[in-house]
Write a protein that holds these residues in place. Structure first.
Motif, PDB file in Angstrom:
ATOM      1  N   SER A 409       1.058  -1.120  -0.177  1.00 24.61           N
ATOM      2  CA  SER A 409       0.148   0.413   0.235  1.00 24.61           C
ATOM      3  C   SER A 409       0.351   1.558   0.333  1.00 24.61           C
ATOM      4  CB  SER A 409      -1.027  -0.181   1.088  1.00 24.61           C
ATOM      5  OG  SER A 409      -2.283   0.829   1.309  1.00 24.61           O
ATOM      6  N   ALA A 413      -3.007   6.337   0.200  1.00 21.67           N
ATOM      7  CA  ALA A 413      -3.842   5.992   0.894  1.00 21.67           C
ATOM      8  C   ALA A 413      -4.926   6.849   2.318  1.00 21.67           C
ATOM      9  CB  ALA A 413      -3.857   4.423   1.042  1.00 21.67           C
ATOM     10  N   LYS A 424      -5.762   2.778  -3.447  1.00 19.22           N
ATOM     11  CA  LYS A 424      -5.556   1.599  -2.791  1.00 19.22           C
ATOM     12  C   LYS A 424      -6.399   1.894  -1.458  1.00 19.22           C
ATOM     13  CE  LYS A 424      -1.806   0.601  -3.871  1.00 19.22           C
ATOM     14  NZ  LYS A 424      -1.269  -0.555  -4.285  1.00 19.22           N
ATOM     15  N   CYS A 427      -8.226  -0.663  -1.404  1.00 17.68           N
ATOM     16  CA  CYS A 427      -7.359  -1.860  -1.736  1.00 17.68           C
ATOM     17  C   CYS A 427      -7.182  -2.081   0.119  1.00 17.68           C
ATOM     18  CB  CYS A 427      -6.469  -1.688  -2.495  1.00 17.68           C
ATOM     19  SG  CYS A 427      -6.599  -1.512  -4.226  1.00 17.68           S
ATOM     20  N   GLU A 428      -7.046  -1.409   0.605  1.00 21.94           N
ATOM     21  CA  GLU A 428      -6.733  -2.085   2.254  1.00 21.94           C
ATOM     22  C   GLU A 428      -8.099  -2.582   3.070  1.00 21.94           C
ATOM     23  OE1 GLU A 428      -3.389   0.997   3.008  1.00 21.94           O
ATOM     24  OE2 GLU A 428      -5.275   1.716   4.520  1.00 21.94           O
ATOM     25  N   ALA A 444      -1.530  -5.866   4.618  1.00 20.90           N
ATOM     26  CA  ALA A 444      -0.759  -4.624   4.145  1.00 20.90           C
ATOM     27  C   ALA A 444       0.152  -4.186   4.689  1.00 20.90           C
ATOM     28  CB  ALA A 444      -2.225  -3.892   4.111  1.00 20.90           C
ATOM     29  N   ARG A 446       2.123  -0.528   4.426  1.00 23.35           N
ATOM     30  CA  ARG A 446       1.476   0.853   4.196  1.00 23.35           C
ATOM     31  C   ARG A 446       3.781   2.076   3.786  1.00 23.35           C
ATOM     32  NH1 ARG A 446      -1.925   4.118   7.485  1.00 23.35           N
ATOM     33  NH2 ARG A 446      -3.440   2.740   6.438  1.00 23.35           N
TER      34      ARG A 446
END
Length: 613
Positions: A409, A413, A424, A427-428, A444, A446
């Motif tokens: 990630s 985001a 994004k 997506c998390e 995830a 980041r």
């Protein structure tokens, strides 16, 4: 070969002459007939002994242009053993054949002979080295570059040795900088130590220095940064030596010097991985990396192979990068089983085929559209790839009972202001929703901008500098978090080893860096003066771009982990039905207008607030 024969002939002449001079000196230029006779019958054996031991100690295999103290010891050993055997021979011949001890040479003759032999054989090779070093290759010409060397240690001495050895090199080392006060005013191979780091700017002005070489491979990072920041005040091009392990055993050439790059200024201390933790989930497993040919994906592959997976599956839609990576891994890790798959994460049937064939245990998901301005203008493509593609992949991971999934990630985001960041963030949410209903561990990781990655600002700045400028920065105050590609990949792998499922791991990116300062540093490292030789222009924020990036949601706290650079964001309660319904809607974005797509993103991702420029 001809040179070897010539050296052999000269060695023979020198040892015979050394023995004769030893006799002359011992007997005050009045050698008796007995010793003259013994000298004559000793010539052939002496030649045999000399050549035999010279061969044993490889005196005819060395390139004397590069001779060192080791070769001198070889001469001493060879001459010593020759002399010992010759003494034994003298006693044996005297008593066995001549029947009288008076025919053998006195011991002091052997001592004088040993000294003269070492001097003559060693002197011959020293002369050969001097003659070789004076030879200038034909066709080599050009101006010597006044060069300042920083570091009066082993690395600095190696560089001076190389420069003096190779007259075709364009370096003229005018002085050395070292903070050790005891070395100030001393010389290394004739080059004077001028002073400490505070003397750098003055030395560059006094000696008209054009290039600086940092020869301190094991220097502490904070000292390295401080020295490089001083060097930036000069208009000199900066180079540095490779790592300390590459300099061991004098294994160094000037070709190994590289330009100082921005990573040297912004880098942090080397990441220490918990290898045991990583081994548990990668070693002897099938590991799939999506986007494996990209900047992050390819570095993940390079790091993963070190932990010896049973099979590495590299999946990418772009065949050129995937092919280049495959060739690199074949060259550097020929024993590693690997498979390159050309496929798109948008294609569910193709993904199921890949998962069915290879049955991965671990998946690293690095495939994504990441360019902020491009995705701002193409939101439907961002959604199809980043959201729908990620959902497809996670669905396959669940269906085929993958053990662990690590989603890459981004800091964009967090409270996203652009389409890329919003996709994004969703997506998390997908990751956390799947983790609630699946036996697979979904996590995830980041992090912020990666130095030198495809499409990042560093390559753009370098191209602009190479073209003479200007270097374009969006805003004087814009800041970003930065991390090197290897650092990011290693922390992603480490975070995967800590996963229990549902976490969003947040990597410690250090302090944010002003983009304007980054541009100035790159201009200085290239040997130019910012805003004098190369202009910096401010062109305004791009669509969806923030002045400051965030790494965590404002309303949640982070939990520390066993690794000081990795934190965990508190998981959110995400319903799978919401994800599936949203993905169904996102699959239809090709049929609606751009404004409606943005509105749909805002509806599905409450933290997304589009940036009004």
């Amino acid at each position: 070969m001809k040179n070897d024969k010539r050296i052999m002939i000269l060695d023979i002449l020198f040892v015979i002459l050394s023995l004769y001079i030893a006799l002359v000196l011992r007997f005050d230029f009045n050698i008796t007939k007995n010793y003259q006779l013994f000298f004559k019958v000793s010539i052939i054996p002496l030649i045999i002994f000399t050549l035999f031991f010279n061969k044993i100690f490889k005196l005819y295999d060395n390139i004397w242009k590069y001779a060192s103290i080791d070769e001198l010891f070889s001469i001493v050993y060879s001459v010593s053993l020759t002399n010992i055997v010759f003494v034994i021979y003298s006693y044996y011949i005297s008593y066995t054949f001549l029947r009288s001890p008076y025919y053998r040479f006195p011991m002091n003759v052997h001592i004088i002979f040993w000294v003269l032999s070492v001097l003559s054989l060693g002197g011959l090779r020293f002369i050969l080295r001097l003659l070789s070093n004076k030879e200038t290759p034909k066709g080599i010409c050009g101006k010597k570059v006044n060069t300042l060397l920083i570091g009066a240690g082993d690395a600095g001495a190696l560089i001076i040795k190389e420069v003096k050895k190779h007259s075709d090199l364009s370096y003229n080392i005018v002085g050395i900088i070292d903070d050790n006060e005891n070395k100030k005013g001393k010389r290394i191979n004739g080059i004077k130590v001028l002073g400490g780091r505070k003397s750098i700017v003055k030395a560059c002005n006094d000696y008209k220095v054009e290039e600086i070489i940092l020869a301190m491979p094991s220097v502490e990072l904070h000292d390295k940064k401080e020295i490089l920041n001083i060097c930036k005040e000069t208009k000199c091009k900066l180079k540095t030596v490779p790592g300390v392990y590459e300099l061991m055993n004098d294994n160094f050439s000037m070709g190994q010097l590289r330009d100082v790059n921005i990573e040297d200024l912004l880098g942090r201390e080397q990441i220490k991985l918990d290898n045991e933790n990583v081994d548990k989930y990668i070693k002897d497993r099938v590991v799939l990396v999506t986007g494996g040919g990209g900047s992050i994906g390819s570095e993940l592959c390079r790091q993963i192979v070190k932990f010896k997976p049973r099979l590495l599956v590299i999946l990418d839609i772009y065949e050129n990068n995937a092919y280049d990576l495959e060739m690199e891994l074949n060259r550097n890790h020929p024993q590693q089983e690997k498979k390159v798959i050309i496929a798109s994460i948008r294609d569910m049937e193709r993904l199921r085929e890949v998962f069915s064939n290879y049955k991965p245990d671990v998946v690293f998901h690095a495939a994504a559209h990441k360019h902020v301005p491009l995705m701002e203008n193409n939101p439907a493509e961002a959604i199809k790839n980043n959201i729908v593609g990620t959902y497809n992949l996670m669905k396959c991971c669940d269906e085929f009972k993958v053990k662990r999934v690590v989603q890459i990630s981004t800091d964009k985001a967090v409270n996203p202001t652009n389409v890329m960041g919003a996709t994004k963030r969703f997506c998390e949410l997908i990751i956390q929703a799947f983790d609630k209903i699946s036996k697979t561990e979904f996590v995830a990781v980041r992090f912020g901008n990666v130095l030198g990655s495809n499409g990042s600002v560093i390559p753009l700045f370098k191209k602009q500098i190479a073209n003479g400028g200007p270097v374009t920065v969006t805003h004087p105050e814009i800041t970003r978090f930065f991390m090197t590609i290897p650092e990011a990949a290693q922390l992603v792998i480490q975070a995967g080893g800590m996963a229990k499922g549902g976490e969003i791991f947040v990597l410690d990116m250090g302090k944010p860096v002003k983009m304007a300062d980054l541009a100035k540093d790159l201009i200085s490292l290239s040997g130019f003066k910012p805003d004098i030789d190369i202009k910096i222009e401010y062109v305004g924020l791009r669509p969806g771009e923030k002045l400051y990036e965030e790494l965590l949601m404002d309303e949640v706290a982070l939990t520390s982990t066993d690794h000081k650079k990795i934190f965990i964001e508190k998981p959110m309660d995400v319903d799978m039905k919401f994800i599936e319904k949203s993905v169904d809607e996102f699959r239809e974005v090709q049929k609606i207008e751009k404004e409606d797509i943005i509105s749909l993103l805002e509806k599905k991702i409450p933290t997304y607030k589009r940036k009004q420029n």
